[in-house]
Scaffold this active site. Structure first.
Site, PDB file in Angstrom:
ATOM      1  N   SER A 149       2.351 -50.720   4.143  1.00 12.42           N
ATOM      2  CA  SER A 149       3.242 -50.100   5.126  1.00 12.42           C
ATOM      3  C   SER A 149       4.426 -49.478   4.421  1.00 12.42           C
ATOM      4  O   SER A 149       4.853 -49.948   3.350  1.00 12.42           O
ATOM      5  CB  SER A 149       3.740 -51.145   6.129  1.00 12.42           C
ATOM      6  OG  SER A 149       4.786 -50.628   6.939  1.00 12.42           O
ATOM      7  N   TYR A 164       7.241 -59.297   7.361  1.00  9.39           N
ATOM      8  CA  TYR A 164       6.266 -58.200   7.367  1.00  9.39           C
ATOM      9  C   TYR A 164       6.416 -57.329   6.121  1.00  9.39           C
ATOM     10  O   TYR A 164       5.430 -57.015   5.441  1.00  9.39           O
ATOM     11  CB  TYR A 164       6.449 -57.366   8.627  1.00  9.39           C
ATOM     12  CG  TYR A 164       5.478 -56.219   8.764  1.00  9.39           C
ATOM     13  CD1 TYR A 164       4.141 -56.445   9.084  1.00  9.39           C
ATOM     14  CD2 TYR A 164       5.895 -54.908   8.589  1.00  9.39           C
ATOM     15  CE1 TYR A 164       3.246 -55.392   9.232  1.00  9.39           C
ATOM     16  CE2 TYR A 164       5.014 -53.843   8.730  1.00  9.39           C
ATOM     17  CZ  TYR A 164       3.690 -54.096   9.055  1.00  9.39           C
ATOM     18  OH  TYR A 164       2.806 -53.038   9.197  1.00  9.39           O
TER      19      TYR A 164
END
Length: 257
Positions: A149, A164
């Site tokens: 990401s 995350y």
């Protein structure tokens, strides 16, 4: 792109708005066999059947918790059995998409949340890759594509916060190190780092948050799942044979380096 002489194993591929199911359809459209691995075994089977009917390729859907080694091994054995029976081509690609995020501020996180986010994103990538890698090494050809990401590159700033971003950063390190190790084997290992994508991973986000996320992107919008799927299938293609250890940014300019 390859033909039905190879199968793509894709995790996290049952959500109607998810990158995984669109990626599975792209592989099938290009003639690959497709394996759908997801928590919901019934849904995995349904998605696999629909793809098989639409594109005329062999498929398999199977339940798996990617953070559970026994569950991943069971899924691998189901795939191996179907390949041995001649009902699936040999595995030629593994696409690690399964993941979860969390918008919780750092001091409000718990160890349980940390482990959950790390386990699904990072440990899941490790376990699924390890399970299917020997088959590709034996054949002398393979593609591993890992979902990271932009949050790993810019320290969050989209929706997911510290756990995350840390998990997705771990995937980048994993990708680079494994690519270097596997260089002589014919198996490439690459990662994609999407920015905001029009999916339902941002559970609990508000319309205002979504508007702010889009406004932060230089091209003025979030990515479509088709755009991310196209990048993934390219990295799994014959054309990408000389790309390994690559991080492919799909962020509309939200992180330029």
């Amino acid at each position: 792109m390859s033909s039905t002489q190879r199968t793509a194993v894709i995790t996290g591929a049952t959500s109607e708005k998810g990158i995984g199911v669109i990626t599975a359809r792209r592989f099938a459209r290009e003639g690959w066999g497709v394996v759908i691995l997801d928590l919901d075994g019934v849904k995995s089977t349904e998605v696999a059947q629909h793809i098989s009917e639409e594109f005329g390729v062999p498929t398999l859907g199977h339940a798996v918790d990617v953070s559970d080694e026994a569950a991943v091994d069971a899924a691998r054995e189901a795939v191996v059995a179907k390949v041995a029976a001649g009902n699936l081509p040999p595995v030629g690609a593994v696409v690690n998409i399964a993941g979860i995020t969390s918008p919780v501020p750092f001091l409000e996180t718990t160890l349980e949340l940390w482990h959950k986010v790390m386990d699904v994103n990072a440990t899941g990538t490790y376990l699924v890759t390890k399970a299917f890698l020997p088959q590709m090494i034996d054949s002398g050809w393979g593609r591993i594509v890992n979902m990271s990401s932009v949050s790993a590159q810019r320290g969050g700033g989209v929706f997911g916060k510290v756990p995350y971003s840390a998990a997705k950063a771990a995937i980048l390190g994993f990708t680079k190190a494994l690519a270097r190790e596997l260089g002589p084997t014919g198996v490439t290992v690459n990662a994609v780092t999407p920015g905001a994508v029009d999916t339902n991973i941002r559970v609990g986000s508000t319309p205002e948050q979504e508007a702010a996320i889009a406004a932060d992107v230089p091209v003025g919008r979030t990515a479509t799942t088709e755009e991310v799927a196209g990048a993934i299938t390219f990295l799994a293609s014959e054309d990408a044979a000389y790309l390994t250890g690559v991080t492919l940014d799909i962020n509309g300019g939200s992180h330029i380096h």
